[in-house]
Design a protein around this motif. Structure first.
Motif, PDB file in Angstrom:
ATOM      1  N   ASN A   1       0.741  -1.100  -0.160  1.00 41.53           N
ATOM      2  CA  ASN A   1      -0.103  -0.059   0.120  1.00 41.53           C
ATOM      3  C   ASN A   1       0.806   1.222   0.239  1.00 41.53           C
ATOM      4  OD1 ASN A   1      -1.979  -2.081   1.592  1.00 41.53           O
ATOM      5  ND2 ASN A   1      -2.882  -0.650   0.260  1.00 41.53           N
TER       6      ASN A   1
ATOM      7  N   PRO B   1       0.700   5.805  -0.285  1.00 45.18           N
ATOM      8  CA  PRO B   1      -0.188   7.165  -0.333  1.00 45.18           C
ATOM      9  C   PRO B   1      -0.308   7.552  -1.619  1.00 45.18           C
ATOM     10  CG  PRO B   1       1.686   7.078   1.450  1.00 45.18           C
ATOM     11  CD  PRO B   1       1.965   5.857   0.484  1.00 45.18           C
TER      12      PRO B   1
ATOM     13  N   ARG C   1      -7.689   1.232  -4.494  1.00 46.69           N
ATOM     14  CA  ARG C   1      -7.727   2.468  -3.665  1.00 46.69           C
ATOM     15  C   ARG C   1      -8.211   2.065  -2.195  1.00 46.69           C
ATOM     16  NH1 ARG C   1      -7.509   8.534  -5.098  1.00 46.69           N
ATOM     17  NH2 ARG C   1      -5.838   7.637  -6.198  1.00 46.69           N
ATOM     18  N   VAL C   2      -7.656   2.341  -1.007  1.00 45.69           N
ATOM     19  CA  VAL C   2      -8.407   1.898   0.144  1.00 45.69           C
ATOM     20  C   VAL C   2      -8.262   3.235   0.820  1.00 45.69           C
ATOM     21  CG1 VAL C   2      -7.870  -0.750   0.102  1.00 45.69           C
ATOM     22  CG2 VAL C   2      -6.097   1.227   1.180  1.00 45.69           C
ATOM     23  N   GLN C   3      -9.229   3.480   1.727  1.00 46.46           N
ATOM     24  CA  GLN C   3      -9.280   4.452   2.866  1.00 46.46           C
ATOM     25  C   GLN C   3      -8.169   4.522   3.817  1.00 46.46           C
ATOM     26  OE1 GLN C   3     -12.909   6.567   3.271  1.00 46.46           O
ATOM     27  NE2 GLN C   3     -11.215   7.711   3.662  1.00 46.46           N
ATOM     28  N   GLY C   4      -7.713   5.966   4.009  1.00 43.11           N
ATOM     29  CA  GLY C   4      -6.807   6.137   5.136  1.00 43.11           C
ATOM     30  C   GLY C   4      -7.183   7.204   5.974  1.00 43.11           C
TER      31      GLY C   4
ATOM     32  N   THR D   1      -4.675   2.404   7.543  1.00 45.04           N
ATOM     33  CA  THR D   1      -5.836   2.352   6.307  1.00 45.04           C
ATOM     34  C   THR D   1      -6.676   1.284   6.885  1.00 45.04           C
ATOM     35  OG1 THR D   1      -4.537   0.201   5.178  1.00 45.04           O
ATOM     36  CG2 THR D   1      -3.946   2.511   4.924  1.00 45.04           C
ATOM     37  N   ASP D   2      -7.946   1.324   6.343  1.00 45.44           N
ATOM     38  CA  ASP D   2      -8.827   0.305   6.790  1.00 45.44           C
ATOM     39  C   ASP D   2      -8.527  -1.266   6.252  1.00 45.44           C
ATOM     40  OD1 ASP D   2      -9.459   0.750   3.905  1.00 45.44           O
ATOM     41  OD2 ASP D   2     -11.494   1.181   4.168  1.00 45.44           O
TER      42      ASP D   2
ATOM     43  N   ASP E   1      -5.822   8.815   1.276  1.00 42.95           N
ATOM     44  CA  ASP E   1      -6.077   7.395   0.935  1.00 42.95           C
ATOM     45  C   ASP E   1      -4.652   6.804   0.366  1.00 42.95           C
ATOM     46  OD1 ASP E   1      -8.648   7.731   1.714  1.00 42.95           O
ATOM     47  OD2 ASP E   1      -9.246   8.208  -0.313  1.00 42.95           O
ATOM     48  N   TRP E   2      -4.550   5.453   0.335  1.00 42.06           N
ATOM     49  CA  TRP E   2      -3.744   4.739  -0.086  1.00 42.06           C
ATOM     50  C   TRP E   2      -4.042   3.671  -1.156  1.00 42.06           C
ATOM     51  CZ3 TRP E   2       1.044   3.866   2.679  1.00 42.06           C
ATOM     52  CH2 TRP E   2       1.248   4.762   4.094  1.00 42.06           C
TER      53      TRP E   2
END
Length: 319
Positions: free
Chosen positions: A155, A157, A171-174, A251-252, A271-272
């Motif tokens: 992952n 940024p 993309r995942v939530q940060g 990150t989630d 996000d990452w």
């Protein structure tokens, strides 16, 4: 041919240590003791007559100027070595197991790859996978350019410049996460000043990871006033979130799916992107199988919390 003031084993240990910044992770990745890692580095420095690393108790080793220069040149050495190794006569695929070295983020490995690994290895007994797992950080990016790893699933940024050899998958939530009861009754997202007053768990004190984390937090107006714990282990952070004793920036994807109902996002940050790397020289069927396996673990898993999927070139094999 000149006599080299180092052994290939010393270079392997140094390359791993420079990439991970951790004696423990280096020892685990190479299957040796931390004492052996320390001995190899000490001998290398003595033979070179230069100090390559600053080592202080309780802190991660940091490359000196000489160490950074040596590490940069080592990349050229490793690429030349791989090119020379290409002259070896290729054996049949059945002759011996093929071994690949992989860099995978800790949360990605524990939550998504490890649960599928036994099936893949059972179906492909001639493929040997050696994993190095690390928490997400900016440092993980440069490790793929050294040639040390055959594959990477990391992952990164979204605000960093693109890496030309990396394929963006999702993309995942940060952001900053906390247990519901720690912020019960408060409107979300919280104000940065309110978040700053909450108890935090951060990466190890004085580490580059902590400095990166504090810079990101400060960019969003968050300055932790109370730090209850420093740790490099994401599962320890997740456990503290689940107990409601601290908040953390992560990150989630790092959070186990079982926690997501009660551990919630209280302030979005950067996000990452989930990025995939495969060494360009790998063209075999076994390499294709490994790539398909890694991608399928993430993109075909309904528990993977993707905000956006860039590619669905995941495995079509039955897992």
């Amino acid at each position: 041919m000149p006599v080299m003031p180092f052994t290939l084993r010393q270079l392997e240990v140094f390359s791993q240590l420079a990439a991970t910044g951790s004696f423990r992770a280096t020892a685990d990745g190479l299957g040796i003791s931390q004492a052996s890692v320390s001995s190899q580095i000490k001998t290398l420095e003595e033979q070179l007559g230069r100090r390559l690393l600053d080592r202080k108790p309780g802190q991660r080793p940091i490359l000196t100027a000489d160490g950074q220069a040596f590490y940069d040149d080592l990349g050229d050495f490793e690429r030349a070595a791989h090119k020379l190794a290409g002259h070896r006569r290729r054996a049949s695929p059945e002759a011996a197991p093929v071994r690949y070295r992989l860099l995978v983020g800790q949360g990605n490995f524990d939550n998504y790859v490890r649960p599928q690994l036994d099936r893949f290895l059972t179906q492909n007994p001639m493929i040997d996978l050696s994993f190095n797992t690390q928490p997400p950080s900016h440092d993980m990016v440069g490790t793929t350019s050294t040639g040390h790893y055959d594959f990477a699933m990391i992952n990164r940024p979204v605000d960093l410049p693109p890496e030309p050899l990396h394929e963006k998958l999702a993309r995942v939530q940060g952001g900053i996460y906390a247990h519901r009861r720690l912020v019960e009754g408060e409107a979300l997202p919280l104000d940065p000043a309110r978040v700053s007053a909450l108890p935090f768990v951060l990466p190890p004190a004085g580490s580059k990871q902590q400095r990166e984390k504090l810079i990101t937090l400060a960019d969003h107006g968050v300055r932790p006033a109370k730090v209850v714990c420093h740790t490099e282990y994401y599962d320890v952070m997740a456990a503290m979130l689940e107990r409601g004793v601290a908040v953390a920036s992560l990150t989630d994807a790092i959070l186990p799916p079982s926690m997501r109902e009660n551990v919630i996002l209280i302030l979005p940050l950067v996000d990452w992107d989930l990025e995939f790397y495969r060494k360009p020289s790998l063209t075999s069927l076994s390499a294709d199988l490994v790539e398909d396996f890694l991608k399928s673990c993430m993109l075909e898993n309904p528990d993977y919390p993707a905000l956006q999927v860039y590619s669905r070139a995941a495995s079509k094999q039955s897992l």
